[in-house]
Design an enzyme around this catalytic site. Structure first.
Site, PDB file in Angstrom:
ATOM      1  N   GLY A 233      57.907  53.905  32.330  1.00 21.53           N
ATOM      2  CA  GLY A 233      57.434  55.221  31.918  1.00 21.53           C
ATOM      3  C   GLY A 233      56.154  55.078  31.124  1.00 21.53           C
ATOM      4  O   GLY A 233      55.429  54.090  31.262  1.00 21.53           O
ATOM      5  N   SER A 234      55.904  56.050  30.269  1.00 20.54           N
ATOM      6  CA  SER A 234      54.638  56.074  29.537  1.00 20.54           C
ATOM      7  C   SER A 234      54.624  55.034  28.409  1.00 20.54           C
ATOM      8  O   SER A 234      55.680  54.665  27.874  1.00 20.54           O
ATOM      9  CB  SER A 234      54.417  57.464  28.946  1.00 20.54           C
ATOM     10  OG  SER A 234      55.486  57.769  28.072  1.00 20.54           O
ATOM     11  N   GLU A 253      57.764  48.569  31.582  1.00 17.43           N
ATOM     12  CA  GLU A 253      56.737  48.738  32.625  1.00 17.43           C
ATOM     13  C   GLU A 253      56.060  50.064  32.316  1.00 17.43           C
ATOM     14  O   GLU A 253      56.632  51.130  32.537  1.00 17.43           O
ATOM     15  CB  GLU A 253      57.413  48.714  34.004  1.00 17.43           C
ATOM     16  CG  GLU A 253      56.469  48.283  35.106  1.00 17.43           C
ATOM     17  CD  GLU A 253      55.710  49.453  35.679  1.00 17.43           C
ATOM     18  OE1 GLU A 253      54.622  49.760  35.128  1.00 17.43           O
ATOM     19  OE2 GLU A 253      56.178  50.060  36.633  1.00 17.43           O
ATOM     20  N   LEU A 254      54.843  49.992  31.765  1.00 18.29           N
ATOM     21  CA  LEU A 254      54.219  51.171  31.153  1.00 18.29           C
ATOM     22  C   LEU A 254      52.961  51.600  31.915  1.00 18.29           C
ATOM     23  O   LEU A 254      52.828  51.330  33.101  1.00 18.29           O
ATOM     24  CB  LEU A 254      53.940  50.867  29.677  1.00 18.29           C
ATOM     25  CG  LEU A 254      55.150  50.286  28.907  1.00 18.29           C
ATOM     26  CD1 LEU A 254      54.780  49.894  27.495  1.00 18.29           C
ATOM     27  CD2 LEU A 254      56.313  51.276  28.902  1.00 18.29           C
ATOM     28  N   CYS A 287      51.976  53.991  38.908  1.00 11.77           N
ATOM     29  CA  CYS A 287      51.377  53.276  37.757  1.00 11.77           C
ATOM     30  C   CYS A 287      50.145  52.476  38.185  1.00 11.77           C
ATOM     31  O   CYS A 287      49.263  52.202  37.377  1.00 11.77           O
ATOM     32  CB  CYS A 287      52.373  52.312  37.135  1.00 11.77           C
ATOM     33  SG  CYS A 287      53.971  53.036  36.866  1.00 11.77           S
ATOM     34  N   GLU A 381      44.899  57.398  31.411  1.00 13.25           N
ATOM     35  CA  GLU A 381      45.573  57.343  32.719  1.00 13.25           C
ATOM     36  C   GLU A 381      45.760  58.770  33.234  1.00 13.25           C
ATOM     37  O   GLU A 381      46.429  59.588  32.599  1.00 13.25           O
ATOM     38  CB  GLU A 381      46.939  56.669  32.566  1.00 13.25           C
ATOM     39  CG  GLU A 381      47.664  56.530  33.885  1.00 13.25           C
ATOM     40  CD  GLU A 381      49.008  55.812  33.752  1.00 13.25           C
ATOM     41  OE1 GLU A 381      49.620  55.879  32.674  1.00 13.25           O
ATOM     42  OE2 GLU A 381      49.443  55.195  34.731  1.00 13.25           O
TER      43      GLU A 381
HETATM   44  P1  ADP Z   1      56.382  59.905  32.612  1.00 18.44           P
HETATM   45  O1  ADP Z   1      55.143  59.913  31.843  1.00 18.44           O
HETATM   46  O2  ADP Z   1      56.362  59.056  33.839  1.00 18.44           O
HETATM   47  O3  ADP Z   1      57.025  61.251  32.841  1.00 18.44           O
HETATM   48  P2  ADP Z   1      57.993  59.332  30.303  1.00 18.44           P
HETATM   49  O4  ADP Z   1      57.650  58.135  29.535  1.00 18.44           O
HETATM   50  O5  ADP Z   1      57.704  60.660  29.717  1.00 18.44           O
HETATM   51  O6  ADP Z   1      57.356  59.106  31.726  1.00 18.44           O
HETATM   52  O7  ADP Z   1      59.534  59.324  30.715  1.00 18.44           O
HETATM   53  C1  ADP Z   1      60.126  58.244  31.367  1.00 18.44           C
HETATM   54  C2  ADP Z   1      61.624  58.251  31.076  1.00 18.44           C
HETATM   55  O8  ADP Z   1      61.825  58.119  29.664  1.00 18.44           O
HETATM   56  C3  ADP Z   1      62.335  59.543  31.477  1.00 18.44           C
HETATM   57  O9  ADP Z   1      63.613  59.216  31.966  1.00 18.44           O
HETATM   58  C4  ADP Z   1      62.424  60.298  30.159  1.00 18.44           C
HETATM   59  O10 ADP Z   1      63.473  61.241  30.107  1.00 18.44           O
HETATM   60  C5  ADP Z   1      62.676  59.162  29.194  1.00 18.44           C
HETATM   61  N1  ADP Z   1      62.333  59.448  27.786  1.00 18.44           N
HETATM   62  C6  ADP Z   1      61.414  60.318  27.305  1.00 18.44           C
HETATM   63  N2  ADP Z   1      61.386  60.295  25.956  1.00 18.44           N
HETATM   64  C7  ADP Z   1      62.315  59.384  25.567  1.00 18.44           C
HETATM   65  C8  ADP Z   1      62.766  58.879  24.295  1.00 18.44           C
HETATM   66  N3  ADP Z   1      62.240  59.315  23.146  1.00 18.44           N
HETATM   67  N4  ADP Z   1      63.725  57.936  24.280  1.00 18.44           N
HETATM   68  C9  ADP Z   1      64.256  57.457  25.425  1.00 18.44           C
HETATM   69  N5  ADP Z   1      63.883  57.890  26.658  1.00 18.44           N
HETATM   70  C10 ADP Z   1      62.928  58.838  26.738  1.00 18.44           C
END
Ligand code: ADP
Length: 479
Positions: A233-234, A253-254, A287, A381
């Site tokens: 995720g992010s 994996e960011l 990504c 990004e």
């Molecule tokens: P994207 O930018 O690809 O949408 P995010 O990083 O926002 O990715 O989200 C990726 C995953 O992390 C999702 O399953 C989201 O629900 C989860 N997520 C978002 N915030 C949190 C948090 N504070 N703690 C744990 N998981 C989270």
């Protein structure tokens, strides 16, 4: 076969082999039509804790032998394969990705499951030559790799089946029980994966699935019985999870601002179609999607002309149409955000050679030139079908530009000059450097992961299993 789907179209949690419904639900929308395709149970802390307890208790009761784990994972691939058309339709609905993109992801998921099944049988340690130290004659030492413990997998929307498989399958192959929290935008494919694993014989409790957004993810990071977090995720959320994990291990994996270099000696007949596909596949929401292309000045005009020609020819719109190449983004809000970055760049002097147009959540593939590092389109990004093309003079300058971001996931280079390829291999600071391919070049058996703010740890079943096991030393001393 047991179904994780409850009363259609309601989807429940999977905890200890049981479907668990909760009062509150959230809607999963079709990303092109906006229709509600499922109503998914929203977990509270209590459900997450129950899922972790179920996973921990399942592990405590004893493991599944590696040969059986292997069979289950390979059989799960066959079970999934039998349901291909149903799952591809679900993926198109919940992601908005084109049919071709969804079929591609589906096929790769089978490979990920089968690779994990193969690797499940090859988890081994090594003999430690204790008698290499003075006075140790007669002693024997060896390492064994043991499951790390309950694995929490937190996954993103942009690869709702294969990234989930890349977390869940190696964790199971390694002998761990898993609690999965899929992305709230795209939870349905992961439910289908869970069903396939159960149909293949995975006993209750080894895979638990809880649904919801970031708040539910944070319940998982609060739970101290979780021993390992695997996250895609992010960078922002990865940082939050890493902080909460403390001394517990993670795989992160960011984000990335992915770049590729085109040298004047490149074969552009190969480079251009690869650049077009990997800039706009999945509407740029990958990504490693190409966001920056650095082209040597002698080739710049020719490259740009052909690249724009190919981009203009892409068919855009309804992801269900057989010939659509670029579908909607994950939400209208995201498309509006990307459109505003393009508008802002244009105001600051960028040229929009094609694209920039938006209808609801569909943003047309967009090619920008005259961009500068001050602009968001280059320094953040974008995660959208938007790519910047920049000229360069010296190869070293192109490498410096590629490296000039806080990220380091993956980079590409097109050249027929071996010394340039070697220089890039040595000096580009990314987890993967791909010669005669773009930044978006992945097979599922590769070690895949980043450097710098793109994270650490590696996906790819063999590498993920290494990460998701502990190395234990056993010694034998003559009595
Ligand atoms: P994207 O930018 O690809 O949408 P995010 O990083 O926002 O990715 O989200 C990726 C995953 O992390 C999702 O399953 C989201 O629900 C989860 N997520 C978002 N915030 C949190 C948090 N504070 N703690 C744990 N998981 C989270």
């Amino acid at each position: 076969m047991q179904s994780v789907m409850g009363r259609s179209p309601d989807v429940d949690h999977l905890i200890g082999g049981e479907c668990v419904a909760t009062g509150a639900r959230f809607d999963v929308k079709d990303k092109f039509t906006g229709e509600t395709v499922a109503r998914v149970a929203l977990a509270e802390r209590e459900h997450v804790d129950r899922a972790v307890d179920a996973a921990a208790e399942t592990m405590r009761r004893g493991g599944i032998e590696p040969y059986r784990r292997s069979e289950i994972l390979k059989d799960a691939a066959d079970c999934l394969a039998r349901r291909k058309s149903e799952i591809v339709e679900i993926m198109i609905a919940e992601t908005g990705f084109t049919r071709a993109d969804c079929q591609g992801e589906f096929t790769r998921t089978l490979e990920t499951l089968r690779l994990s099944g193969e690797e499940a049988k090859r988890i081994c340690g090594e003999v430690v030559p204790l008698d290499g130290a003075p006075g140790q004659g007669g002693r024997l030492g060896m390492t064994v790799r043991v499951p790390v413990g309950v694995v929490a997998a937190i996954t993103p929307f942009n690869s709702p089946l294969n990234t989930v498989a890349h977390k869940v399958a190696p964790a199971l192959a390694a002998g761990n029980a898993v609690v999965l929290k899929p992305a709230e935008q795209t939870p349905l494919c992961s439910v289908k994966l869970a069903e396939a694993l159960m149909e293949a014989g995975l006993p209750a409790g080894w895979l638990n699935v809880v649904h919801g957004a970031g708040q539910v993810g944070s319940y998982l990071t609060d739970n101290q019985k979780v021993r390992y977090y695997t996250f895609t995720g992010s960078t922002e959320v990865g940082t939050i999870i890493q902080r909460a994990a403390g001394l517990r291990r993670t795989q992160m994996e960011l984000g990335n601002i992915s770049g590729t270099i085109i040298c004047e000696d490149a074969n552009i007949a190969v480079a251009i179609p690869r650049c077009i596909t990997t800039s706009f596949r999945k509407a740029g929401e990958v990504c490693t999607s190409l966001q920056r292309i650095y082209v040597q000045r002698a080739l710049y005009d020719q490259f740009l002309e052909l690249f724009v020609q190919g981009t203009v020819a892409l068919r855009v719109g309804d992801p269900r149409a057989e010939d659509t190449e670029v579908g909607p983004m994950i939400s209208e809000e995201e498309a509006v955000r990307a459109e505003s970055w393009v508008a802002e760049a244009r105001q600051e002097g960028a040229a929009v050679l094609t694209g920039g147009k938006r209808v609801n959540s569909v943003l047309w593939p967009t090619v920008l030139t005259n961009v500068t590092k001050r602009m968001k389109v280059l320094n953040q990004e974008i995660f959208a079908p938007v790519v910047c093309v920049l000229p360069y003079d010296r190869f070293e300058d192109a490498i410096d530009a590629i490296n000039d971001t806080p990220y380091g996931l993956s980079a590409g280079l097109f050249t027929s000059d071996l010394s340039k390829a070697l220089l890039a291999a040595r000096t580009v600071d990314t987890g993967g450097v791909h010669v005669n391919h773009t930044s978006s070049c992945r097979q599922d058996l590769m070690p895949y992961g980043g450097m710098k703010n793109s994270g650490f740890g590696r996906e790819g079943p063999r590498y993920a299993i290494r990460d998701m096991t502990d190395e234990k030393l056993v010694t034998f001393t003559p009595a």
